[in-house]
Design a protein around this motif. Structure first.
Motif, PDB file in Angstrom:
ATOM      1  N   TRP A 370       0.829  -1.207   0.000  1.00  0.00           N
ATOM      2  CA  TRP A 370       0.000   0.000   0.000  1.00  0.00           C
ATOM      3  C   TRP A 370       0.862   1.255   0.000  1.00  0.00           C
ATOM      4  O   TRP A 370       1.605   1.512   0.946  1.00  0.00           O
ATOM      5  CB  TRP A 370      -0.924   0.013   1.208  1.00  0.00           C
ATOM      6  N   LEU A 371       0.746   2.045  -1.054  1.00  0.00           N
ATOM      7  CA  LEU A 371       1.386   3.351  -1.146  1.00  0.00           C
ATOM      8  C   LEU A 371       0.325   4.419  -0.904  1.00  0.00           C
ATOM      9  O   LEU A 371      -0.635   4.527  -1.677  1.00  0.00           O
ATOM     10  CB  LEU A 371       2.025   3.537  -2.526  1.00  0.00           C
ATOM     11  N   CYS A 372       0.479   5.186   0.172  1.00  0.00           N
ATOM     12  CA  CYS A 372      -0.487   6.229   0.509  1.00  0.00           C
ATOM     13  C   CYS A 372       0.087   7.589   0.131  1.00  0.00           C
ATOM     14  O   CYS A 372       1.116   8.019   0.690  1.00  0.00           O
ATOM     15  CB  CYS A 372      -0.810   6.193   1.999  1.00  0.00           C
ATOM     16  N   LEU A 373      -0.539   8.268  -0.819  1.00  0.00           N
ATOM     17  CA  LEU A 373      -0.159   9.630  -1.194  1.00  0.00           C
ATOM     18  C   LEU A 373      -1.052  10.582  -0.406  1.00  0.00           C
ATOM     19  O   LEU A 373      -2.208  10.816  -0.771  1.00  0.00           O
ATOM     20  CB  LEU A 373      -0.321   9.834  -2.697  1.00  0.00           C
ATOM     21  N   ASP A 374      -0.504  11.091   0.676  1.00  0.00           N
ATOM     22  CA  ASP A 374      -1.295  11.906   1.606  1.00  0.00           C
ATOM     23  C   ASP A 374      -1.504  13.312   1.045  1.00  0.00           C
ATOM     24  O   ASP A 374      -0.560  13.942   0.545  1.00  0.00           O
ATOM     25  CB  ASP A 374      -0.571  11.972   2.953  1.00  0.00           C
ATOM     26  N   GLU A 375      -2.744  13.802   1.155  1.00  0.00           N
ATOM     27  CA  GLU A 375      -3.127  15.111   0.603  1.00  0.00           C
ATOM     28  C   GLU A 375      -2.740  15.176  -0.873  1.00  0.00           C
ATOM     29  O   GLU A 375      -2.067  16.095  -1.349  1.00  0.00           O
ATOM     30  CB  GLU A 375      -2.460  16.244   1.384  1.00  0.00           C
ATOM     31  N   MET A 376      -3.226  14.198  -1.624  1.00  0.00           N
ATOM     32  CA  MET A 376      -2.784  14.001  -3.001  1.00  0.00           C
ATOM     33  C   MET A 376      -3.039  15.207  -3.899  1.00  0.00           C
ATOM     34  O   MET A 376      -2.281  15.464  -4.842  1.00  0.00           O
ATOM     35  CB  MET A 376      -3.491  12.766  -3.579  1.00  0.00           C
ATOM     36  N   ASN A 377      -4.091  15.968  -3.636  1.00  0.00           N
ATOM     37  CA  ASN A 377      -4.434  17.072  -4.529  1.00  0.00           C
ATOM     38  C   ASN A 377      -3.946  18.432  -4.023  1.00  0.00           C
ATOM     39  O   ASN A 377      -4.465  19.474  -4.428  1.00  0.00           O
ATOM     40  CB  ASN A 377      -5.933  17.109  -4.799  1.00  0.00           C
ATOM     41  N   LEU A 378      -2.945  18.428  -3.150  1.00  0.00           N
ATOM     42  CA  LEU A 378      -2.281  19.700  -2.834  1.00  0.00           C
ATOM     43  C   LEU A 378      -1.521  20.212  -4.051  1.00  0.00           C
ATOM     44  O   LEU A 378      -1.263  21.409  -4.186  1.00  0.00           O
ATOM     45  CB  LEU A 378      -1.314  19.527  -1.661  1.00  0.00           C
ATOM     46  N   ALA A 379      -1.130  19.286  -4.945  1.00  0.00           N
ATOM     47  CA  ALA A 379      -0.481  19.621  -6.219  1.00  0.00           C
ATOM     48  C   ALA A 379      -1.356  19.093  -7.353  1.00  0.00           C
ATOM     49  O   ALA A 379      -2.200  18.209  -7.136  1.00  0.00           O
ATOM     50  CB  ALA A 379       0.913  19.006  -6.278  1.00  0.00           C
ATOM     51  N   MET A 466     -11.278  18.322  -0.295  1.00  0.00           N
ATOM     52  CA  MET A 466     -11.724  19.291  -1.292  1.00  0.00           C
ATOM     53  C   MET A 466     -12.012  20.628  -0.604  1.00  0.00           C
ATOM     54  O   MET A 466     -13.045  20.799   0.051  1.00  0.00           O
ATOM     55  CB  MET A 466     -12.986  18.779  -2.001  1.00  0.00           C
ATOM     56  N   ASP A 467     -11.060  21.567  -0.703  1.00  0.00           N
ATOM     57  CA  ASP A 467     -11.288  22.898  -0.155  1.00  0.00           C
ATOM     58  C   ASP A 467     -10.524  23.904  -1.000  1.00  0.00           C
ATOM     59  O   ASP A 467      -9.962  23.574  -2.050  1.00  0.00           O
ATOM     60  CB  ASP A 467     -10.883  22.971   1.325  1.00  0.00           C
ATOM     61  N   GLU A 468     -10.458  25.158  -0.538  1.00  0.00           N
ATOM     62  CA  GLU A 468      -9.858  26.223  -1.338  1.00  0.00           C
ATOM     63  C   GLU A 468      -8.347  26.078  -1.494  1.00  0.00           C
ATOM     64  O   GLU A 468      -7.729  26.759  -2.329  1.00  0.00           O
ATOM     65  CB  GLU A 468     -10.177  27.590  -0.705  1.00  0.00           C
ATOM     66  N   THR A 469      -7.716  25.172  -0.730  1.00  0.00           N
ATOM     67  CA  THR A 469      -6.255  25.000  -0.820  1.00  0.00           C
ATOM     68  C   THR A 469      -5.865  23.876  -1.764  1.00  0.00           C
ATOM     69  O   THR A 469      -4.671  23.629  -1.950  1.00  0.00           O
ATOM     70  CB  THR A 469      -5.661  24.695   0.568  1.00  0.00           C
ATOM     71  N   THR A 470      -6.821  23.189  -2.351  1.00  0.00           N
ATOM     72  CA  THR A 470      -6.514  21.990  -3.137  1.00  0.00           C
ATOM     73  C   THR A 470      -6.944  22.135  -4.585  1.00  0.00           C
ATOM     74  O   THR A 470      -7.686  23.059  -4.956  1.00  0.00           O
ATOM     75  CB  THR A 470      -7.208  20.760  -2.538  1.00  0.00           C
TER      76      THR A 470
END
Length: 677
Positions: A370-379, A466-470
């Motif tokens: 298992w590879l967990c990409l944490d906060e994946m949509n920060l980029a 999903m918020d204004e930072t992502t």
């Protein structure tokens, strides 16, 4: 453990019904059913014990009798029942003379149950001995509700019998299986207080505890001497028991249809913890889990998979690896260590590729990584994850009976590896050791020649807020992922905080890349026609809109059916319901103008109408209408270990209906809507 369960575990032609009734129902060899009260049997056992000399004399006079009274023979046992001439024994005496063997079987099972003895057959042992009869009467209780101490002992007995049967099925002789499960473990139990466990039998331990206890026993001189003089029978019995327990209680997995998950939900719902707990199915947790925090400045694949650098003093090319690439290499080593074959194969459609080949039973031993990409949509996912998304679609599974091959295009391409000046340094950086070690020489040579692809046992899970930072997700990403509205699939119920009533199922990698009818043969939709009709109806609404589904959607829905293997209508529609939640509804977003069909109708309303018809009856099932509710495919009830599969099923209302209503209400109030919270 009830008497009913004890009887169910016995493999013979007699059926016994003894669940919370005033009568015991049993059958004879012809399947004819008879009934008798437990109290009648108790009176008969008391009679046998009080008049044992008379009973034994009557049995002894029959010429055809066996050598011992506890060995069944029809004529001699008929005489035993005749001795029960008292008025209160009239029923059992009469039944015993007409249905001699059937009644004897039932009574023998009851005595065996009460005395915690292994039942085999009346010809071997009916337990009609003074000591057994006395013990049975001493332990007589309401035998459908034994006290806790007896439950433990009976649980040990059940495991003992299962252990014995398992060994015989594995090819051991019945004599050896009986010795290991009986005398072997019984002797070890005498020293149970010396191995640091608070139980009275090895049958109450798990596989790891059995092996740990065996190590401790090796320090007990008396036990060790007995084991050596007995040709290691006791240690062999423990090792076999540990092997049996490992197989018996091995974790079952639910196969996913796609090895890339998006877990979306509000902060604090446990998305990252969910991935970590999935990896904890094995003691090798440190090996099978990797957490990588995505940085906002990631804008190209090299941030994830590494890159060529020429900044060394000598100007030579060096590959800078990442923890993600190292973890992918680790998953490849796990495949090589499992015994599966890694080789090169050439096909007309794929050319030469690095291929994993083997049998299904070998495949099942490979743990998911298992590879967990944490906060994946920060980029922006479409940028830094672009190479992985492209290669993901090149995975190819091919099955021939129980044999398979798996391959994919390379993430780390051979031309890139050849640019590196010091290949040995790259090899060590990726964890393949040095050439002197020799362990992975062949695998590394193949990787250098054909590249490092996506291993089949790798699962990537991205946590998403999903918020204004992502950043949002394009349909290119959504089409290649399973998108989970985390709160809908794995809800946080405050009232379950201290005493959970459900748990998440264990997930594993897919076994298919392209669906075929053969994969669906054992499902409720054996030819795929029902699923094809469902998706056609849904796509008719989406036709000529930005949300129209292509060929890939049908393939992945059929793969979901193949993965879940639904056996009835409700389970099949649960697969469809989850497909709407994971693959279709996440694509839909926009204002009123965008959410209009080609013929000018409200898209969400039209979709609601189609799904109400296609997903009946689960579409209308309420919270209390469990009969029409769908099964949860990703969670199950927490119930007793001996519960049936049906008792474990968690029933829930239709997920897509609630989400579609939420999206419609949001559109009405805000003039814009999307799937994401």
């Amino acid at each position: 453990m009830s008497f009913q369960t004890y009887c169910d575990l016995i493999s013979d032609d007699q059926k016994v019904k003894a669940e919370k009734t005033l009568l015991l129902t049993y059958t004879n060899s012809k399947g004819e059913a008879f009934s008798i009260s437990p109290e009648s049997i108790k009176l008969f056992l008391s009679f046998l014990l009080d008049n044992y000399d008379v009973v034994h004399s009557a049995w002894d006079k029959v010429p055809t009798r066996k050598d011992y009274i506890y060995q069944y023979e029809e004529k001699s046992y008929r005489e035993i029942y005749k001795t029960a001439s008292d008025e209160e024994l009239k029923i059992i005496s009469s039944t015993g003379r007409s249905q001699t063997k059937a009644l004897t079987k039932l009574i023998a099972k009851l005595i065996g149950f009460l005395t915690e003895s292994t039942y085999e057959s009346p010809e071997v042992n009916t337990f009609f001995e003074e000591s057994r009869l006395r013990l049975a009467l001493e332990k007589w209780t309401d035998f459908v509700g034994m006290d806790s101490s007896n439950k433990k002992n009976l649980s040990n007995l059940i495991i003992k019998e299962q252990f014995k049967s398992w060994m015989i099925n594995k090819g051991l002789s019945e004599r050896t299986a009986s010795s290991y499960s009986g005398a072997g473990i019984n002797y070890c139990d005498k020293y149970i207080n010396k191995v640091g466990v608070n139980v009275n039998s090895f049958y109450q331990l798990n596989s790891e505890q059995v092996l740990d206890a065996l190590k401790e026993l090796g320090r007990v001189g008396e036990w060790l001497q007995a084991d050596k003089s007995g040709n290691s029978m006791y240690s062999a019995a423990c090792k076999k028991l540990a092997e049996f327990l490992t197989e018996k209680y091995s974790i079952s997995y639910t196969s996913l249809s796609k090895p890339f998950l998006l877990l979306a939900g509000i902060s604090g719902t446990g998305k990252t913890r969910f991935v970590r707990e999935q990896a904890k199915t094995s003691k090798q947790f440190a090996e099978t889990y990797c957490l990588t925090s995505v940085r906002p400045d990631w804008h190209e694949p090299s941030d994830l998979l590494g890159y060529i650098s020429r900044l060394a003093k000598d100007g030579k090319a060096e590959y800078i690896t990442t923890d993600v690439l190292q973890f992918i290499a680790k998953a490849w080593r796990a495949i090589a260590d499992s015994g599966l074959t890694v080789e090169v194969q050439e096909s007309e459609d794929l050319g030469k590729r690095l291929v994993v080949a083997g049998e299904r039973d070998e495949l099942d031993k490979v743990l998911p990584y298992w590879l967990c990409l944490d906060e994946m949509n920060l980029a922006p996912v479409e940028q830094y994850f672009a190479d992985y998304l492209s290669v993901l679609e090149t995975r190819e599974w091919r099955w021939t009976g129980d044999s398979f091959t798996y391959s994919s295009d390379a993430l780390l391409k051979p031309v890139t590896i050849k640019e590196v000046a010091d290949i040995d340094k790259l090899r060590e950086a990726l964890g393949f050791g040095s050439a002197d070690d020799g362990k992975y020489n062949e695998l590394w040579e193949l990787i250098c020649q054909y590249g490092l692809g996506i291993p089949f046992n790798l699962l990537v899970a991205g946590t998403v807020n999903m918020d204004e930072t992502t950043h949002g997700f394009s349909r290119k990403v959504i089409d290649r992922a399973l998108s989970f509205d985390f709160g809908a699939f794995f809800p946080n119920d405050y009232y379950d905080f201290f005493t959970p009533t459900s748990r998440n199922k264990r997930l594993s990698y897919p076994f298919w890349s392209n669906a075929s009818k053969a994969d669906l043969a054992n499902t409720f939709d054996a030819d795929g026609a029902k699923t094809l009709a469902f998706l056609s109806a849904v796509n008719a609404v989406l036709k000529n809109t930005p949300f129209e589904l292509a060929f890939r959607a049908l393939n992945e829905l059929l793969l979901a059916v193949a993965s879940i293997q639904p056996k009835d209508d409700l389970a099949l529609k649960a697969v469809w319901d989850d497909f709407m939640m994971c693959k279709v509804l996440p694509r839909i977003e926009g204002d009123t103008d965008k959410l209009t069909t080609s013929d000018g109708k409200a898209l969400l309303l039209e979709l609601n109408t189609v799904l109400a018809n296609q997903l009946a009856p689960i579409w209308l099932a309420s919270e209390t209408d469990e009969a029409n509710q769908r099964p949860d495919l990703y969670r199950e009830k927490i119930v007793a270990d001996d519960a049936t599969d049906e008792e474990k099923i968690l029933r829930i209302p239709c997920r897509a209906k609630a989400k579609l209503e939420w999206m419609s209400e949001r559109l009405a109030s805000a003039t814009f809507t999307s799937f994401w919270p």
